[in-house]
Design an enzyme around this catalytic site. Structure first.
Site, PDB file in Angstrom:
ATOM      1  NE  ARG A 180      33.897  35.424  34.297  1.00  0.00           N
ATOM      2  CZ  ARG A 180      34.549  36.518  34.670  1.00  0.00           C
ATOM      3  NH1 ARG A 180      35.743  36.406  35.257  1.00  0.00           N
ATOM      4  NH2 ARG A 180      34.047  37.721  34.484  1.00  0.00           N
ATOM      5  NE  ARG A 228      37.580  34.889  31.634  1.00  0.00           N
ATOM      6  CZ  ARG A 228      37.365  36.084  32.166  1.00  0.00           C
ATOM      7  NH1 ARG A 228      38.295  36.649  32.898  1.00  0.00           N
ATOM      8  NH2 ARG A 228      36.240  36.708  31.953  1.00  0.00           N
ATOM      9  NE  ARG A 255      32.262  40.641  31.390  1.00  0.00           N
ATOM     10  CZ  ARG A 255      33.136  39.670  31.098  1.00  0.00           C
ATOM     11  NH1 ARG A 255      32.822  38.737  30.231  1.00  0.00           N
ATOM     12  NH2 ARG A 255      34.293  39.629  31.701  1.00  0.00           N
ATOM     13  NE  ARG A 302      33.290  46.112  37.200  1.00  0.00           N
ATOM     14  CZ  ARG A 302      33.825  44.914  37.220  1.00  0.00           C
ATOM     15  NH1 ARG A 302      34.737  44.613  38.101  1.00  0.00           N
ATOM     16  NH2 ARG A 302      33.466  44.023  36.339  1.00  0.00           N
ATOM     17  CE  LYS A 328      39.446  43.939  36.027  1.00  0.00           C
ATOM     18  NZ  LYS A 328      39.116  43.626  34.612  1.00  0.00           N
TER      19      LYS A 328
END
Ligand code: AP5
Length: 210
Positions: free
Chosen positions: A158, A127, A169, A88, A13
């Site tokens: 992160r 990532r 998540r 969300r 995203k």
């Protein structure tokens, strides 16, 4: 153009938002980026949300709605917007819809990026975020000390990109966020986009559908 980007964690995203923002000149509003920046500043809001964000849980709706109201009133909406990470859940979507009705704004499209679980886990494991310029990139396996391809800054992981939190998540996404696919399909504004393949291929699919 008023757009929402939907999709599981790691679907791409944020990556696609940058390309859409550039092409259409609309404001990219990422609730995740806003929350992480507040945490970094150690602001009152940052202290309230840290525990949720770093553990992969949703921040309470009341706080998120306040953030969105503030962003919309300070940025204005005349250039259009691209919501990334918001809404969300159904409650946030209903509140957002009421807010837009009050402002006389119509949501044009909800872009749902579809990527399978295996690929998501792979992407989130690779990532990295630049400590200096905050650009997001991917590293190859074992390349933990790589430097930012954009500015040469140090790359970091992160806090919520680790095995157990990624799984949480994904569960939160399935339970709370995925019902939004049906919610926006019923409104007739959902665009499903195949998120597999290269970044450029996905961008091409999005531009073609818009
Ligand atoms: P948020 O920041 O919104 O995280 P997320 O939804 O989990 O999404 P990600 O940022 O992890 O992934 P992405 O889809 O943007 O993927 P990216 O482009 O980086 O939210 C974080 C937290 O904040 C939440 O857990 C929650 O606590 C809180 N929060 C935020 N909004 C909230 C709300 N509305 N209500 C309540 N709480 C909220 O790509 C991932 C990786 O893949 C990158 O390395 C990228 O380089 C790579 N990549 C991208 N595209 C490709 C491709 N095509 N091929 C290969 N690699 C690719």
């Amino acid at each position: 153009m008023m757009l929402v980007l939907l999709g599981p964690p790691g679907a791409g995203k944020g990556t696609q938002a940058k390309n859409i923002e550039k092409k259409f000149g609309i404001d990219h509003i990422s609730t995740g980026d806003i929350l992480r920046s507040e945490i970094k500043k150690n602001s009152v809001l940052g202290m309230k949300v840290r525990e949720y964000v770093e553990n992969g849980k949703l921040v309470p709706d009341s706080l998120i709605i306040e953030i969105i109201k503030e962003v919309i009133s300070s940025n204005g909406t005349k250039n259009g917007f691209l919501m990334d990470g918001f809404p969300r859940n159904i409650r946030q979507a209903d509140m957002f819809s009421g807010m837009l009705d009050e402002l006389g704004i119509k949501l044009d499209r909800v872009i749902n990026i579809v990527v399978d679980r295996e690929e998501i886990i792979k992407r989130l494991g690779k990532r990295r975020v630049c400590k200096l310029c905050h650009a997001v990139s991917s590293v190859n396996n074992g390349e933990d000390s790589a430097i930012c391809p954009k500015c040469g800054g140090e790359l970091i992981k992160r806090k919520d990109d680790n095995g157990e939190i990624i799984r949480r998540r994904l569960e939160v996404y399935e339970e709370e966020t995925s019902p939004l696919i049906e919610y926006y399909r019923k409104k007739g504004i959902l665009l499903n986009i195949d998120g597999s393949g290269t970044e450029e291929e996905v961008t091409g699919r999005i531009f073609e559908s818009l």
